[in-house]
Design an enzyme around this catalytic site. Structure first.
Site, short mmCIF file in Angstrom:
data_model
loop_
_atom_site.label_atom_id
_atom_site.label_comp_id
_atom_site.label_asym_id
_atom_site.label_seq_id
_atom_site.Cartn_x
_atom_site.Cartn_y
_atom_site.Cartn_z
N SER A 295 -3.82 -6.76 7.55
CA SER A 295 -4.01 -6.98 6.12
C SER A 295 -5.03 -8.10 5.89
O SER A 295 -6.13 -8.04 6.42
CB SER A 295 -2.65 -7.31 5.50
N ASP B 158 -2.01 4.34 2.08
CA ASP B 158 -1.80 2.90 1.99
C ASP B 158 -2.22 2.43 0.60
O ASP B 158 -3.38 2.53 0.24
CB ASP B 158 -2.65 2.20 3.08
N HIS C 199 1.59 0.30 4.52
CA HIS C 199 0.61 -0.75 4.81
C HIS C 199 0.93 -1.48 6.11
O HIS C 199 0.16 -2.33 6.54
CB HIS C 199 0.59 -1.74 3.63
#
Lengths: 264, 667
Positions: free
Chosen positions: A94, A216, A244
């Site tokens: 991320s 996602d 995610h």
């Protein structure tokens, strides 16, 4: 200040080449628990918490230093220096994918490979670029963080009672992972979701792998493809895993997508 | 409990079937696949949200029922938590109902796993927390309000303390001057009492002022070069008399690897250390006090320093350790009676350490002593290293003899005070009343040092400095100039130094400090260069800009708007504002002293526009208070004096900040 204590650094593994795992917003190093062990045989694995998250030293949090992702990238580089890590394989999830990108631009000679899981250089839509969110969405998120970090969740009691120094008052009920100081969480969210590092991607010389999930909502496929296109030495693997956090929901698939890129 | 295919009795409303309970329980039930697709949902949930069962069971994901913000939170917090710990407790998320209305819900989830630990399904309960949320919001709001109230109280305290401090300055200065005249033994004794009492009172008021400034969030850290060795030397020198009096050892131990020059906030660091040392001396009867600084590690420019102040004093019982940092608290009541003090010193020190992002730690053993320690991360400064000289003890009083000084000061009382000390030290001087006269006089030559008030009519200190630094004569461009200002302490000093003054001294003068600074500036103390090079340094540091934003007594939003983003225009506005304020200042003071109400009003009117432009609430309030004073019959001269000081203080704050804006354009 001891860098290793500040970032709660944990070193494991029998290999010589280091593999550094960097967690994203909302979590801590626990999120690598299903992936990191798979590489302990061949790598020296280095896990850590960003300042403000998990077991890091909250007192080391500095609003200026961590007011941009560069501050987090500097932490990564400090950890590397402290442990004398060279030829680093950096695995970032991320927002930490961009942290790795910034670190690799600053000290390219230190990094051998980047694995970017669910990366996004910019979460906000901008003209033709589709980041997935409008600025209003993000502002709404920042507001709603108050509810979960200060809301009825167990952190409320110490806050209302003016006892933030005594977190033990609230530890019984709460979710034991991914705890973060409310103010820090809010600033981290702001830094994460309002950042725009699109212009940095072409500067990365390190060979990079983008791991993109299906469906996602945080970093959609178009964003992953954009990242891959902009990276001079980028390749992408589209995972079957949804969401995610494939490192949690589909660790096997994540590991087997990483291995060919690492020369297994 | 039995199933729904039951006997007639089972249909009685009092008895719930499992199915009935599931459907109509007072909470929403959801079952989902591990990926979050909705598999089963109860009637309560459908009723609350207005969705039809079909709409939800056709492959809809739970996260799709959330607001966008909620979805981000779901993906970054809820989902990973659920996968790591197998459950999630008490998350608050807003659902979007079929008609678009938000439904605040409290969510608990558990993962159902198979024998191998693989997730099979997710079970979730939802509680409608609309009411609860409203209540929470109110609580948070109430807390915010209470905090604001505390802040404004602190601000009031700061104003009060400041107004008390000004007449006190006069008392302490007069007391010291009185001490230089021939006195009988009895008079000397009374004078000592007067001196120590007013000194204590001043220290107390300063403490309260600092504390309330911190509370009101008005303090921010400055960044400038300083020598830690020199700072510590100064502090220990300042405390040496007290230590000698009690026959205590006062030692300092400095790591040799310490860089000669650091970047940081020497004023606040000095305050922390002075507090700790004087505290340690206070509570120690035998043995001594030691200050040590160790370089823990160094990473490029960044130095991690460990500070420690330890004593061999009475110590603190373990159960009182935590309380000593609280405001107004000493380890116990008797101690307060015996040792005196505000009990604010440690609270202030702790807050100042916290302002640095660090934490003060205390260890103590009753009867053995106490040790306060804290770590700071400071950058080493690349600049001219102030060599680590040993702090030469009190300089010889002869050191300044024969020095020729120009005093630029429009306030006669101040000039008088200075004159007395100069006479004592054998310093010869001339005094002029404004910047223009100063420039003229300097060019006639013969001066080695200038003491300059910042705020004077005709040409103020800042402008005079600029002119002097551009004179053709090289010697004059380099002449040391010490700024004098009534707004002392941390928040003014850095502005002044950044403007190019060699050093700064705040009123009230401590003659020891004045002496040392004068000696240092003229290299009459030790063969070392001045700490702050006289070249004007353009101020562009973010920290300083922040401190402007933080000051709530005025705001430059309008000024910048009028400037429309052009720094030159803003600078011009700032300059003209400074001019207007400086023009009004003597007029206001004169009118107040005369009790001339209409004169006062005229002077106020002249700056109405300026007040409006700068949103100068602080100054406006001071003017209102002064006006109220004039309305009364024959006001008390002390109160008039205090009102004049209050106006001066506000004007000085404004001018200080405005000068910064005016110089931005040049930077």
């Amino acid at each position: 200040m001891n860098v290793l204590a500040r970032n709660n650094v944990k070193v494991k593994g029998q290999g010589a080449q280091p593999m550094v795992f960097s967690h994203g917003f909302g979590c801590d190093q626990n999120m690598w628990r299903f992936v990191a062990p798979a590489f302990e045989q061949d790598y020296r694995t280095v896990l850590f918490d960003h300042v403000g998250a998990g077991g890091s030293d909250v007192a080391a949090y500095d609003r200026n230093r961590y007011g941009t992702l560069e501050g987090y990238a500097d932490d990564v580089l400090q950890i590397c220096r402290e442990l004398r890590l060279e030829q680093v394989v950096f695995v970032g999830h991320s927002v930490s994918a961009m942290v790795g990108v910034l670190a690799a631009i600053k000290e390219p000679e230190r990094f051998a490979r980047l694995v970017l899981i669910g990366p996004s250089p910019c979460y906000i839509n901008d003209g033709e670029y589709v980041g997935g969110f409008s600025r209003e969405d993000i502002l709404q998120l920042l507001e709603s963080l108050d509810d979960n970090y200060l809301g009825w969740s167990s952190t409320m009691a110490p806050v209302i009672m003016g006892n933030p120094d005594r977190p033990e008052l609230g530890t019984e009920l709460t979710n034991s992972f991914c705890r973060m100081d409310p103010d820090i969480a809010k600033q981290f969210a702001k830094v994460t979701f309002l950042s725009d590092h699109r212009a940095d991607l072409p500067k990365v010389q390190t060979p990079s792998l983008v791991l993109q999930c299906s469906n996602d909502v945080i970093a959609g496929q178009a964003v992953g493809e954009y990242v891959c296109r902009q990276l001079p030495a980028g390749q992408m693997v589209l995972l079957k895993a949804t969401g995610h956090c494939p490192n949690l929901s589909a660790p096997e698939e994540t590991i087997s997508a990483m291995k060919p890129f690492l020369g297994y | 409990m039995q199933g729904s295919a039951d006997t007639e009795q089972g249909k009685e409303p009092s008895e719930d079937s499992a199915e009935e309970l599931y459907e109509h329980a007072p909470c929403g039930y959801l079952s989902m696949s591990p990926e979050g697709r909705i598999l089963k949902v109860n009637q309560t949930f459908l009723t609350w949200t207005g969705y039809s069962r079909e709409a939800l069971l056709g492959g809809k994901r739970f996260s799709e029922l959330l607001t966008v913000a909620g979805r981000i939170f779901h993906e970054t917090h809820y989902a990973p938590l659920l996968q790591m710990q197998g459950f999630v407790h008490e998350l608050s998320l807003d659902l979007v109902c079929a008609d678009g209305r938000p439904l605040p819900a409290l969510i608990n989830s558990v993962q159902k796993r198979d024998a191998l630990g693989r997730p099979l399904a997710v079970r979730t309960t939802l509680f409608n927390m609309t009411e609860r949320k409203r209540y929470e919001r109110e609580l948070l709001l109430a807390r915010r309000k209470a905090e604001q109230l505390a802040q404004s109280k602190a601000a009031l305290l700061a104003t009060l303390s400041h107004e008390i401090r000004n007449p006190l300055n006069a008392i302490t200065a007069a007391t010291r001057l009185l001490g230089m005249t021939p006195l009988s033994d009895k008079q000397s004794k009374y004078l000592r009492i007067l001196g120590s009492a007013s000194g204590n009172l001043l220290a107390l008021v300063n403490d309260i002022l600092d504390w309330s400034k911190i509370e009101a969030g008005k303090l921010s850290l400055e960044q400038r070069e300083f020598s830690l060795r020199e700072l510590l030397g100064d502090i220990l020198n300042g405390q040496a008399a007290k230590a000698e009096e009690k026959r205590l050892r006062l030692q300092m131990e400095i790591d040799e690897r310490l860089p000669a020059c650091l970047l940081g906030d020497p004023v606040k660091l000095g305050q922390i250390l002075t507090n700790l040392v004087s505290n340690a001396l206070k509570f120690t009867e035998k043995g001594g006090v030691k200050v040590s600084v160790t370089l823990r590690s160094r990473d490029g420019d960044a130095c991690d320093l460990a500070f420690q102040v330890s004593d061999t004093g009475i110590g603190i019982p373990p159960d009182r350790l935590a309380a000593i940092f609280e405001e107004y608290t000493q380890a116990n009541y008797d101690i307060g009676m015996k040792y005196g003090g505000t009990g604010l010193g440690l609270a202030i020190s702790r807050k100042l350490v916290a302002l640095h992002g660090s934490k003060m730690v205390v260890e103590s053993e009753v009867g053995r002593g106490t040790c306060f320690s804290f770590d700071l991360r400071l950058k080493s400064a690349a600049g001219a290293a102030a060599a680590g000289t040993s702090p030469s003890s009190a300089s010889s009083p002869q050191a300044l003899r024969g020095l020729k000084v120009l005093v630029v000061e429009d306030n006669e009382v101040n000039t008088y005070v200075l004159a007395r000390w100069f006479e004592h030290w054998g310093v010869s001087f001339d005094a002029v009343r404004n910047g223009r006269e100063a420039v003229e006089r300097l060019q006639q030559g013969g001066y080695e040092l200038v003491l300059m008030d910042l705020h004077m009519p005709v040409l103020d200190g800042y402008d005079a400095l600029k002119v002097i630094r551009q004179l053709p004569d090289e010697r004059l461009r380099q002449i040391p100039i010490i700024a004098i200002s009534a707004s002392t302490r941390a928040w003014q000093e850095s502005n002044v130094l950044a403007s190019g003054f060699t050093d700064f001294i705040g009123k009230p003068f401590d003659e020891g400090v004045l002496f040392r600074k004068m000696a240092r500036c003229t290299s009459r103390e030790a063969p070392e260069s001045p700490v702050h090079p006289p070249e004007a340094a353009p101020r562009a540091s973010g920290a300083a800009a922040d401190s402007l934003v933080l000051a709530p007594d005025f705001s430059f939003t309008k000024l910048r708007q009028w400037g429309a983003g052009d720094p030159q225009a803003s600078a011009a506005l700032a300059r003209s504002s400074v001019q207007a304020l400086e023009q009004a200042r003597p007029a206001l003071a004169a009118a107040l002293k005369k009790g001339a109400s209409d004169e006062y009003e005229r002077a106020c009117e002249a700056i109405t526009g300026t007040l409006h432009l700068l949103e100068a609430h602080g100054l406006a309030a001071a003017l209102r208070r002064a006006r109220a004073l004039l309305a009364g019959n024959a006001p008390d001269p002390a109160r008039v004096q205090a009102a004049v000081f209050a106006i001066d203080w506000e004007v000085e704050n404004l001018v200080g900040a405005l000068v910064a804006i005016a110089s931005e354009a040049g930077a």
